[in-house]
Design a protein around this motif. Sequence first.
Motif, PDB file in Angstrom:
ATOM      1  N   SER A 270     -11.674  14.989  -5.600  1.00 30.56           N
ATOM      2  CA  SER A 270     -10.842  16.145  -5.254  1.00 30.56           C
ATOM      3  C   SER A 270     -11.551  17.051  -4.255  1.00 30.56           C
ATOM      4  CB  SER A 270     -10.480  16.933  -6.517  1.00 30.56           C
ATOM      5  OG  SER A 270      -9.563  16.227  -7.324  1.00 30.56           O
ATOM      6  N   TRP A 271     -12.845  17.266  -4.440  1.00 27.95           N
ATOM      7  CA  TRP A 271     -13.591  18.115  -3.511  1.00 27.95           C
ATOM      8  C   TRP A 271     -13.646  17.492  -2.117  1.00 27.95           C
ATOM      9  CZ3 TRP A 271     -18.514  17.258  -1.205  1.00 27.95           C
ATOM     10  CH2 TRP A 271     -18.952  18.342  -0.427  1.00 27.95           C
TER      11      TRP A 271
ATOM     12  N   LEU B 167     -10.976  23.872  -9.088  1.00 25.34           N
ATOM     13  CA  LEU B 167     -11.965  22.806  -9.021  1.00 25.34           C
ATOM     14  C   LEU B 167     -13.228  23.215  -9.780  1.00 25.34           C
ATOM     15  CD1 LEU B 167     -11.974  20.051  -7.513  1.00 25.34           C
ATOM     16  CD2 LEU B 167     -13.367  21.136  -5.764  1.00 25.34           C
TER      17      LEU B 167
ATOM     18  N   GLU C 268     -10.578  13.422 -14.551  1.00 25.99           N
ATOM     19  CA  GLU C 268     -11.272  14.652 -14.927  1.00 25.99           C
ATOM     20  C   GLU C 268     -12.790  14.482 -15.002  1.00 25.99           C
ATOM     21  OE1 GLU C 268     -10.660  18.360 -18.056  1.00 25.99           O
ATOM     22  OE2 GLU C 268     -10.027  16.354 -18.630  1.00 25.99           O
TER      23      GLU C 268
ATOM     24  N   LEU D 126      -4.174  18.479  -6.818  1.00 26.80           N
ATOM     25  CA  LEU D 126      -5.167  17.411  -6.891  1.00 26.80           C
ATOM     26  C   LEU D 126      -5.227  16.916  -8.332  1.00 26.80           C
ATOM     27  CD1 LEU D 126      -7.900  19.157  -4.734  1.00 26.80           C
ATOM     28  CD2 LEU D 126      -6.363  17.320  -4.017  1.00 26.80           C
TER      29      LEU D 126
ATOM     30  N   GLU E   3     -13.663  14.628 -10.039  1.00 19.59           N
ATOM     31  CA  GLU E   3     -13.800  15.977  -9.508  1.00 19.59           C
ATOM     32  C   GLU E   3     -14.373  15.938  -8.097  1.00 19.59           C
ATOM     33  OE1 GLU E   3     -12.654  19.786 -10.959  1.00 19.59           O
ATOM     34  OE2 GLU E   3     -12.664  17.826 -11.933  1.00 19.59           O
TER      35      GLU E   3
ATOM     36  N   GLU F 273      -5.524   9.001  -7.837  1.00 23.47           N
ATOM     37  CA  GLU F 273      -6.477   8.026  -7.315  1.00 23.47           C
ATOM     38  C   GLU F 273      -5.856   6.661  -7.038  1.00 23.47           C
ATOM     39  OE1 GLU F 273     -10.263   7.792  -9.292  1.00 23.47           O
ATOM     40  OE2 GLU F 273     -10.154   9.879  -9.956  1.00 23.47           O
TER      41      GLU F 273
ATOM     42  N   LEU G 238     -11.508  15.470  -0.838  1.00 25.20           N
ATOM     43  CA  LEU G 238     -10.171  15.593  -0.257  1.00 25.20           C
ATOM     44  C   LEU G 238      -9.962  16.986   0.334  1.00 25.20           C
ATOM     45  CD1 LEU G 238      -8.010  13.719  -2.920  1.00 25.20           C
ATOM     46  CD2 LEU G 238      -8.354  13.029  -0.530  1.00 25.20           C
ATOM     47  N   LEU G 239     -10.428  18.004  -0.382  1.00 20.25           N
ATOM     48  CA  LEU G 239     -10.332  19.366   0.146  1.00 20.25           C
ATOM     49  C   LEU G 239     -11.096  19.498   1.460  1.00 20.25           C
ATOM     50  CD1 LEU G 239     -10.715  21.773  -2.913  1.00 20.25           C
ATOM     51  CD2 LEU G 239      -8.709  21.446  -1.478  1.00 20.25           C
TER      52      LEU G 239
ATOM     53  N   CYS H  66      -4.940   8.343  -3.054  1.00 22.09           N
ATOM     54  CA  CYS H  66      -6.041   8.340  -2.087  1.00 22.09           C
ATOM     55  C   CYS H  66      -6.880   7.074  -2.214  1.00 22.09           C
ATOM     56  CB  CYS H  66      -6.913   9.573  -2.263  1.00 22.09           C
ATOM     57  SG  CYS H  66      -7.802   9.621  -3.843  1.00 22.09           S
TER      58      CYS H  66
ATOM     59  N   ARG I 293      -5.605  22.226  -9.375  1.00 19.79           N
ATOM     60  CA  ARG I 293      -6.247  21.036  -9.956  1.00 19.79           C
ATOM     61  C   ARG I 293      -5.566  20.744 -11.280  1.00 19.79           C
ATOM     62  NH1 ARG I 293      -8.142  16.660 -10.971  1.00 19.79           N
ATOM     63  NH2 ARG I 293     -10.339  16.160 -11.384  1.00 19.79           N
TER      64      ARG I 293
ATOM     65  N   SER J 239      -6.784  13.905  -9.518  1.00 21.27           N
ATOM     66  CA  SER J 239      -7.719  12.808  -9.757  1.00 21.27           C
ATOM     67  C   SER J 239      -8.258  12.913 -11.181  1.00 21.27           C
ATOM     68  CB  SER J 239      -8.860  12.851  -8.737  1.00 21.27           C
ATOM     69  OG  SER J 239      -9.473  14.128  -8.722  1.00 21.27           O
TER      70      SER J 239
END
Length: 340
Positions: free
Chosen positions: A175-176, A211, A167, A163, A172, A79, A178-179, A100, A190, A165
């Motif tokens: 990360s989603w 994830l 927890e 990923l 979370e 992050e 970003l996907l 990110c 992850r 980022s």
Amino acid sequence: LGSGGQARAGGKRFMKSGFVRAGLKKKAWGARSSFPSSTSSATAPWMATRKASDGTVASASATKTKKTAGGGYKLVIVESPAKARTIQKFLDSMFVVESCMGHVRDLPRKARDVPIELKPTFGKMLGVDADNGFTALYVTMDGKEAIIKKLKDKLKGASELILASDEDREGEAISWHLLELLKPKVPVKRAVFHEITREAIFRAFESPRQLDYNLVHAQEARRILDRLAGYTMSPLLWRKISPGLSAGRVQSVGLAMIVRRERERLAFIAAEYYDLRANLTCAASAISASSSTASSSLGKFTATLVETAGKFVASGRDFDANGLLKGAISSNTASSLGDD
């Protein structure tokens, strides 16, 4: 525009994603990466070169190459830039660590962020369709287009995406998102850690997971609740109290629900009612002679009074919140034992 679909307006990308999303595919991300099983410098060729206490350099591999056995480096996304720089120091060039800069997508903040063709659906609540399964419209946040482009360029040369980022549910969700934006064609893992130390980073990379969509949904639920019920709360404070104040928008909504329930409780009127149960025993003549060897409780039972003087006896479910018999029940048809 179906769930998971895309639309372009004004040069921006918009993503539509339902709160209860049938389109969330928990796809398999391929076999686990062959991370080394030990974190010692002798067996972990992906460790960054480091100096021992005597000044000698300890490393099991050269650090100039950026190619792994899969044909590319492993791209790690965290992050914050500071965290990225620190983690990069622990790893060799088999890994490239990028940041990110926190959240990359969110519900639209302004009405102009909603495409014209979607305003009838998402314009009223700025990104949430409460009439269609609480579907959410996500847009790339201002200033994050360049970051996404950089990450996409880095991903082109990667053999794996990690990923990393935080927890919690916000991490979370990052990360989603970003996907959803990067759409990687390489294996995705992850990795989570709770401290920025060499050992913690190595443990996280040795034990990656997939994830956690439960956390993703939890973050979405909080964000959507904020938008539906709390989004106008801060402007209300600005008008009524003082400009610039900020409300705990989700917490305030939760408190309002508690206050509403408490008011209902205070307004409740208690009503007394009684029932009558009797422990009875059959007459000896009613018991078969063959039962003489049975249990001593044979012939005993409990009876409940259900009617008196031609009226049924009211119970708790027959009273309303004001302590009165419900509308379909009158004193002509029901009797409360407490009245006698």
